[in-house]
Design a protein around this motif. Structure first.
Motif, mmCIF file in Angstrom:
data_model
loop_
_atom_site.group_PDB
_atom_site.id
_atom_site.type_symbol
_atom_site.label_atom_id
_atom_site.label_comp_id
_atom_site.label_asym_id
_atom_site.label_seq_id
_atom_site.Cartn_x
_atom_site.Cartn_y
_atom_site.Cartn_z
ATOM 1 N N ILE A 162 -6.265 -6.108 24.751
ATOM 2 C CA ILE A 162 -7.121 -5.091 23.974
ATOM 3 C C ILE A 162 -6.068 -4.130 23.171
ATOM 4 O O ILE A 162 -6.174 -4.026 21.822
ATOM 5 N N ILE A 163 -4.924 -3.768 23.668
ATOM 6 C CA ILE A 163 -3.763 -2.930 22.658
ATOM 7 C C ILE A 163 -3.366 -3.820 21.579
ATOM 8 O O ILE A 163 -3.418 -3.343 20.465
ATOM 9 N N SER A 164 -2.920 -4.845 21.776
ATOM 10 C CA SER A 164 -2.335 -5.655 20.549
ATOM 11 C C SER A 164 -3.104 -5.845 19.518
ATOM 12 O O SER A 164 -3.237 -5.449 18.149
ATOM 13 N N PRO A 165 -4.159 -6.590 19.693
ATOM 14 C CA PRO A 165 -5.214 -6.921 18.537
ATOM 15 C C PRO A 165 -5.937 -5.662 17.967
ATOM 16 O O PRO A 165 -5.994 -5.597 16.594
ATOM 17 N N PHE A 166 -6.353 -4.690 18.973
ATOM 18 C CA PHE A 166 -6.843 -3.574 18.285
ATOM 19 C C PHE A 166 -6.120 -2.789 17.535
ATOM 20 O O PHE A 166 -6.357 -2.323 16.350
ATOM 21 N N PHE A 167 -4.991 -2.430 18.037
ATOM 22 C CA PHE A 167 -3.997 -1.496 17.215
ATOM 23 C C PHE A 167 -3.658 -2.466 15.975
ATOM 24 O O PHE A 167 -3.444 -1.541 14.946
ATOM 25 N N SER A 168 -3.273 -3.305 16.008
ATOM 26 C CA SER A 168 -2.944 -3.975 14.660
ATOM 27 C C SER A 168 -3.960 -4.539 13.786
ATOM 28 O O SER A 168 -3.644 -4.296 12.565
ATOM 29 N N GLY A 169 -5.054 -4.570 14.350
ATOM 30 C CA GLY A 169 -6.264 -4.645 13.415
ATOM 31 C C GLY A 169 -6.445 -3.136 12.833
ATOM 32 O O GLY A 169 -6.624 -3.341 11.521
ATOM 33 N N ILE A 170 -6.338 -2.341 13.443
ATOM 34 C CA ILE A 170 -6.730 -0.992 12.761
ATOM 35 C C ILE A 170 -5.313 -0.634 11.763
ATOM 36 O O ILE A 170 -5.770 -0.419 10.452
ATOM 37 N N LEU A 171 -4.232 -0.902 12.039
ATOM 38 C CA LEU A 171 -3.129 -0.688 11.137
ATOM 39 C C LEU A 171 -3.497 -1.662 9.913
ATOM 40 O O LEU A 171 -3.141 -1.170 8.830
ATOM 41 N N GLY A 172 -3.692 -2.912 10.165
ATOM 42 C CA GLY A 172 -4.040 -3.587 8.893
ATOM 43 C C GLY A 172 -5.175 -3.472 8.239
ATOM 44 O O GLY A 172 -4.850 -3.352 6.976
ATOM 45 N N PHE A 173 -6.287 -2.935 8.727
ATOM 46 C CA PHE A 173 -7.025 -2.287 7.896
ATOM 47 C C PHE A 173 -6.827 -1.143 7.033
ATOM 48 O O PHE A 173 -7.159 -1.106 6.006
ATOM 49 N N ILE A 174 -5.892 -0.288 7.637
ATOM 50 C CA ILE A 174 -5.591 1.138 7.007
ATOM 51 C C ILE A 174 -4.526 0.619 5.938
ATOM 52 O O ILE A 174 -4.541 1.224 4.641
ATOM 53 N N PHE A 175 -3.445 -0.364 6.175
ATOM 54 C CA PHE A 175 -2.567 -0.694 5.143
ATOM 55 C C PHE A 175 -3.413 -1.389 3.789
ATOM 56 O O PHE A 175 -3.082 -0.832 2.855
ATOM 57 N N PHE A 176 -4.406 -1.985 3.960
ATOM 58 C CA PHE A 176 -4.921 -2.738 3.105
ATOM 59 C C PHE A 176 -5.688 -1.805 2.264
ATOM 60 O O PHE A 176 -5.970 -1.959 0.930
ATOM 61 N N ILE A 177 -6.559 -0.881 2.951
ATOM 62 C CA ILE A 177 -7.400 0.157 2.161
ATOM 63 C C ILE A 177 -6.482 0.822 1.211
ATOM 64 O O ILE A 177 -6.628 1.370 0.213
ATOM 65 N N ILE A 178 -5.179 1.410 1.806
ATOM 66 C CA ILE A 178 -4.198 2.269 1.078
ATOM 67 C C ILE A 178 -3.838 1.127 -0.144
ATOM 68 O O ILE A 178 -3.868 1.836 -1.479
ATOM 69 N N ILE A 179 -3.600 0.008 -0.073
ATOM 70 C CA ILE A 179 -3.191 -0.776 -1.223
ATOM 71 C C ILE A 179 -4.442 -0.992 -2.196
ATOM 72 O O ILE A 179 -4.420 -1.096 -3.395
ATOM 73 N N ARG A 180 -5.403 -1.106 -1.583
ATOM 74 C CA ARG A 180 -6.646 -1.117 -2.571
ATOM 75 C C ARG A 180 -7.055 0.093 -3.413
ATOM 76 O O ARG A 180 -7.328 0.083 -4.475
ATOM 77 N N LYS A 181 -6.703 1.170 -2.557
ATOM 78 C CA LYS A 181 -7.417 2.404 -3.435
ATOM 79 C C LYS A 181 -6.225 2.917 -4.273
ATOM 80 O O LYS A 181 -6.348 3.619 -5.329
ATOM 81 N N THR A 182 -5.004 2.862 -3.896
ATOM 82 C CA THR A 182 -3.819 3.013 -4.719
ATOM 83 C C THR A 182 -3.370 2.366 -5.711
ATOM 84 O O THR A 182 -2.772 2.530 -6.853
ATOM 85 N N ILE A 183 -3.766 0.827 -5.907
ATOM 86 C CA ILE A 183 -3.568 -0.151 -6.742
ATOM 87 C C ILE A 183 -4.802 -0.966 -7.180
ATOM 88 O O ILE A 183 -5.010 -1.075 -8.593
ATOM 89 N N LEU A 184 -5.380 -1.801 -6.455
ATOM 90 C CA LEU A 184 -6.425 -2.604 -6.767
ATOM 91 C C LEU A 184 -7.600 -2.047 -7.456
ATOM 92 O O LEU A 184 -7.984 -2.574 -8.376
ATOM 93 N N GLU A 185 -8.018 -0.770 -6.961
ATOM 94 C CA GLU A 185 -9.202 -0.265 -7.726
ATOM 95 C C GLU A 185 -8.858 0.889 -8.858
ATOM 96 O O GLU A 185 -9.783 1.472 -9.595
ATOM 97 N N LYS A 186 -7.544 0.668 -9.113
ATOM 98 C CA LYS A 186 -7.194 1.700 -10.501
ATOM 99 C C LYS A 186 -7.188 0.968 -11.732
ATOM 100 O O LYS A 186 -6.824 -0.301 -11.546
ATOM 101 N N GLU A 187 -7.587 1.597 -12.738
ATOM 102 C CA GLU A 187 -7.681 1.217 -14.130
ATOM 103 C C GLU A 187 -6.303 0.588 -14.395
ATOM 104 O O GLU A 187 -6.055 -0.516 -14.886
ATOM 105 N N ASP A 188 -5.195 1.360 -14.341
ATOM 106 C CA ASP A 188 -3.887 0.967 -14.699
ATOM 107 C C ASP A 188 -3.257 0.331 -13.516
ATOM 108 O O ASP A 188 -2.220 0.748 -12.954
ATOM 109 N N TYR A 189 -3.730 -0.833 -12.852
ATOM 110 C CA TYR A 189 -3.114 -1.190 -11.662
ATOM 111 C C TYR A 189 -2.037 -2.027 -11.894
ATOM 112 O O TYR A 189 -1.154 -1.774 -10.629
ATOM 113 N N VAL A 190 -1.393 -2.280 -12.921
ATOM 114 C CA VAL A 190 -0.169 -2.813 -13.302
ATOM 115 C C VAL A 190 0.763 -1.468 -13.112
ATOM 116 O O VAL A 190 1.818 -1.545 -12.373
ATOM 117 N N GLY A 191 0.573 -0.489 -13.528
ATOM 118 C CA GLY A 191 1.259 0.667 -13.782
ATOM 119 C C GLY A 191 1.445 1.199 -12.217
ATOM 120 O O GLY A 191 2.645 1.552 -11.776
#
Length: 410
Positions: A146-175
């Motif tokens: 339970i611990i391994s997949p749940f904790f890793s899944g939560i972190l993966g979700f968070i890391f990707f959301i950070i990348i999406r919010k700070t880079i992928l969804e920005k108009e100046d995604y290259v910058g």
């Protein structure tokens, strides 16, 4: 003891078989996300992982192995009967090898560590009774499902959301890639550096201590952030299409290679540990709580792991990389980062985790970032089923093998 030559030669054969199976199944932990995101091909992944796991096993792997892995059974049960240690280690290798091979054939990722532990649990029960088994340890292993997949899944979700919010969804995604990318590189390198140094064979050799490891990792982290800023700017100037994904493709290949190197260093003991025990007992007639592992034996195990990766590693890679959810390079980078962070944090907190479970959990967490429809529930349930039956399956198999061998030889 009688028939020593049989168990010595047989132990080496089974140790190599276990190493081969370990490589074939566990390569998905490091390379599946990179292959699934098409950063590299399956052939390239197997070639790269084969080399790096061998290097990790030989040059960073532990030179001492615990007699009874993870303290799963009481050593007292065998102290008066050293021949039981030999037959028990032989039986555990046999049972674990068979199970990991079956799982790999079915293209299902399972934990090689849990397979060895479950096999030793069966040996402990059949040799000394249920009281021999440290059931609290077994409970910790079960909790890791339970611990391994749940904790890793939560972190993966968070890391990707950070990348999406700070880079992928920005108009100046290259910058934003230029601004945020170096920090992600620095953080990834910090996690990887700590994974190599904290509570590992390499860390013990360097004798740095917790704060020493932190200081070295921080220094490497800062330097990597500076280098990452330079490289990302250079890459962006060279890339014309899919700039963000192409930048993360290069970063993902790096993180996957680091995970493969670490995997060889940390998992080789699952294959050669029991072999070292068999050899030591036959040679000395007894055994302590820890047994030395020669560099040649590490190379022997590393070669088996590498061959397993090259010849059969494609099967589980296909499941983790393609069948659970659709992966991109940004998602693959998040998977590697979250799996490595999970193992590091859990190790520091003393929590039981499995690299296999962490890697699969990260893939699921990344998939869920797009909603439940983005993951294949049937595949996930099948993987979980294999996780659940690993301990009882290998325990029963090792008990049967131990019973047959003791009836024949003792």
């Amino acid at each position: 003891m009688e028939y020593s030559l049989f168990f010595l030669i047989g132990g080496f054969v089974l140790g190599f078989a276990m190493a081969w199976n370990l490589g074939a199944n566990d390569v998905a932990n490091s390379m599946a996300s990179a292959v699934g995101a098409r950063a590299i091909t399956i052939k390239q992944a197997m070639f790269i992982a084969g080399i790096l796991t061998f290097v990790g096993a030989v040059f960073i792997g532990g030179h001492v192995t615990e007699t009874v892995r993870k303290g799963i059974i009481s050593f007292d049960a065998f102290s008066a009967h050293p021949e039981f240690i030999v037959i028990g280690s032989f039986s555990a290798l046999f049972a674990a090898s068979v199970w990991v091979f079956v799982a790999t054939w079915a293209e299902m990722p399972v934990s090689s560590t849990h397979s060895i532990v479950g096999a030793l649990m069966g040996v402990g029960i059949i040799a000394g009774g249920f009281g021999t088994v440290h059931w609290a340890k077994v409970g910790q292993i079960v909790s890791s499902w339970i611990i391994s997949p749940f904790f890793s899944g939560i972190l993966g979700f968070i890391f990707f959301i950070i990348i999406r919010k700070t880079i992928l969804e920005k108009e100046d995604y290259v910058g934003m890639t230029k601004k945020v990318g170096p920090f992600l590189v620095a953080f990834a390198v910090f996690i990887i550096a700590m994974s190599f140094l904290l509570k590992t064979p390499l860390g013990k050799k360097l004798a740095l201590g917790t704060w020493g490891c932190f200081g070295v990792a921080t220094t490497i982290c800062v330097l990597s952030g500076i280098l990452g800023k330079m490289l990302i700017s250079r890459w962006i100037g060279m890339i014309k299409n899919d700039i963000v994904e192409m930048v993360f493709r290069k970063l993902q290949v790096f993180t996957s290679c680091c995970v493969a190197l670490s995997q060889g260093a940390n998992d080789v003991a699952n294959a050669v540990g029991p072999v070292a025990v068999i050899y030591f007992v036959i040679k000395t007639g007894g055994v302590g709580e820890k047994v030395p592992v020669s560099p040649m034996l590490l190379a022997f195990g590393g070669l088996g792991i590498a061959l397993g990766i090259i010849t059969f590693g494609h099967k589980v890679i296909k499941t983790v990389g393609f069948k659970i959810t659709h992966l991109t390079n940004t998602r693959g980078f998040s998977i590697d980062l979250s799996a490595a962070a999970t193992i590091l944090i859990a190790s520091k907190l003393g929590l039981p985790v499995s690299t296999t479970h962490a890697a699969v959990g990260a893939v699921i967490g990344i998939g869920l970032a797009k909603g439940f429809e983005a993951v294949d529930i049937k595949i996930i349930f099948k993987i979980i089923l294999y996780w659940l039956i690993t301990l009882p399956m290998v325990a029963l198999t090792s008990m049967l093998i131990f019973k047959i061998l003791t009836a024949i030889f003792v």
